[in-house]
Design a protein around this motif. Structure first.
Motif, mmCIF file in Angstrom:
data_model
loop_
_atom_site.group_PDB
_atom_site.id
_atom_site.type_symbol
_atom_site.label_atom_id
_atom_site.label_comp_id
_atom_site.label_asym_id
_atom_site.label_seq_id
_atom_site.Cartn_x
_atom_site.Cartn_y
_atom_site.Cartn_z
ATOM 1 N N GLU A 17 15.506 -16.773 -0.681
ATOM 2 C CA GLU A 17 14.708 -16.629 0.537
ATOM 3 C C GLU A 17 14.209 -15.199 0.726
ATOM 4 O OE1 GLU A 17 14.063 -19.273 2.326
ATOM 5 O OE2 GLU A 17 15.526 -20.656 1.456
ATOM 6 N N VAL A 69 13.518 -12.680 3.443
ATOM 7 C CA VAL A 69 14.005 -12.525 4.804
ATOM 8 C C VAL A 69 13.291 -11.335 5.450
ATOM 9 C CG1 VAL A 69 16.031 -12.247 6.278
ATOM 10 C CG2 VAL A 69 16.240 -13.451 4.082
ATOM 11 N N GLN A 85 16.674 -11.948 0.063
ATOM 12 C CA GLN A 85 18.083 -12.043 0.421
ATOM 13 C C GLN A 85 18.918 -11.375 -0.674
ATOM 14 O OE1 GLN A 85 18.294 -16.605 -0.039
ATOM 15 N NE2 GLN A 85 20.332 -15.953 -0.630
ATOM 16 N N ALA A 112 24.359 -13.245 -1.815
ATOM 17 C CA ALA A 112 24.337 -14.224 -0.722
ATOM 18 C C ALA A 112 24.163 -15.620 -1.307
ATOM 19 C CB ALA A 112 23.197 -13.913 0.248
ATOM 20 N N HIS A 158 24.964 -13.089 4.194
ATOM 21 C CA HIS A 158 23.757 -12.364 4.595
ATOM 22 C C HIS A 158 24.064 -11.016 5.239
ATOM 23 C CE1 HIS A 158 20.549 -15.212 3.574
ATOM 24 N NE2 HIS A 158 21.465 -16.140 3.773
ATOM 25 N N GLY A 168 22.590 -8.165 3.493
ATOM 26 C CA GLY A 168 21.160 -7.906 3.594
ATOM 27 C C GLY A 168 20.771 -6.933 4.682
ATOM 28 N N GLY A 220 19.363 -9.343 7.372
ATOM 29 C CA GLY A 220 20.346 -10.415 7.416
ATOM 30 C C GLY A 220 20.903 -10.637 8.807
#
Length: 264
Positions: free
Chosen positions: A113, A115, A120, A124, A217, A220, A224
């Motif tokens: 993904e 983000v 990400q 994760a 996350h 991140g 995140g």
């Protein structure tokens, strides 16, 4: 050894900014179908220029629209992509290899993904979905939202990653949370879970902790953290809207006043 021919199917609506990347990542496919629901931008022109068969159909819901696209495929084996997704080169090679001698009726692919302003973190947890399948043994689930491919037969996990560009800002992610939570209310109409008030209080915190810590996350940074907070808000909205429906679903519970026609 020759591989099974592959159809790629994509549903679109105003995706001119991502459809080129999506279709470019599947240039090896034998058949590419784009089912558009009335784009007002250059989506259809870009898709046609890249060699896709472009069809137009009014939007029938996420699941039904994807099933209609699958039904347009020319080949038995189908790869289902969203218009804001693209295969990595390694995933394209892995799919070509497995189609030389498929051992299952469907294959789960991983999805990485974007983000907000970064991918990400590597450690994760990745989402995973059935995306490559024998369409004679598969169908869409029929859900209003979070629709999935249901396979009649064995399913295997494929070491292949889809890049998902998704919502590129907080506004888009919040808008999606609002829209998807309303669709989930429609999915659950007449079968709302018990203890809705308790779920409104407890579940958003559980959803945040699961997304931020268990799924990793927290690695991140602020991207995140913000994504986890929006995810918790989405969890709250699902149950709050179900509670609202339960409390005010009948005409007798509507506010005891009227507004004049054409006025707020």
């Amino acid at each position: 050894m020759e591989r099974e021919p592959l159809s790629v199917v994509v549903t679109t609506f105003d995706n001119a900014d991502t459809i080129g990347t999506c279709l470019g990542s599947v240039a090896f496919a034998d058949d590419v179908v784009v089912l558009d629901s009335g784009s007002r931008d250059a989506t259809r022109d870009i898709a046609a220029r890249l060699g896709a068969r472009v069809e137009v159909q009014p939007f029938a819901g996420y699941s039904a629209q994807k099933q209609a696209a699958i039904d347009l495929a020319r080949h038995r084996w189908v790869l289902l992509l969203d218009s804001d997704e693209a295969l990595t080169p390694a995933a394209a090679a892995r799919i070509r290899a497995v189609l030389q001698a498929p051992q299952a009726a469907g294959y789960v692919l991983l999805r990485r993904e974007w983000v907000f302003w970064r991918w990400q973190p590597d450690r994760a947890r990745l989402n995973h979905y059935v995306r490559l399948f024998d369409r004679t043994r598969a169908r869409m689930s029929g859900h209003e939202v979070h629709e999935s491919v249901v396979v009649d037969g064995p399913v295997q996990r494929l070491d292949a990653v889809i890049d998902h560009y998704g919502e590129r800002d907080i506004e888009g992610r919040v808008e999606k949370a609002n829209r998807y939570s309303s669709l989930q209310v429609r999915d659950r109409h007449g079968r709302a879970p018990r203890f809705l008030r308790a779920r409104m209080v407890v579940y958003p915190t559980v959803a945040f902790l699961r997304y931020y810590f268990w799924r990793g996350h927290w690695r991140g940074g602020w991207a995140g953290f913000v994504a986890a907070r929006v995810h918790a808000f989405y969890a709250f909205l699902k149950y709050a809207k179900l509670y609202e429906l339960r409390r005010s679903g009948s005409e007798s519970n509507r506010p005891p006043f009227e507004t004049e026609s054409g006025q707020d």
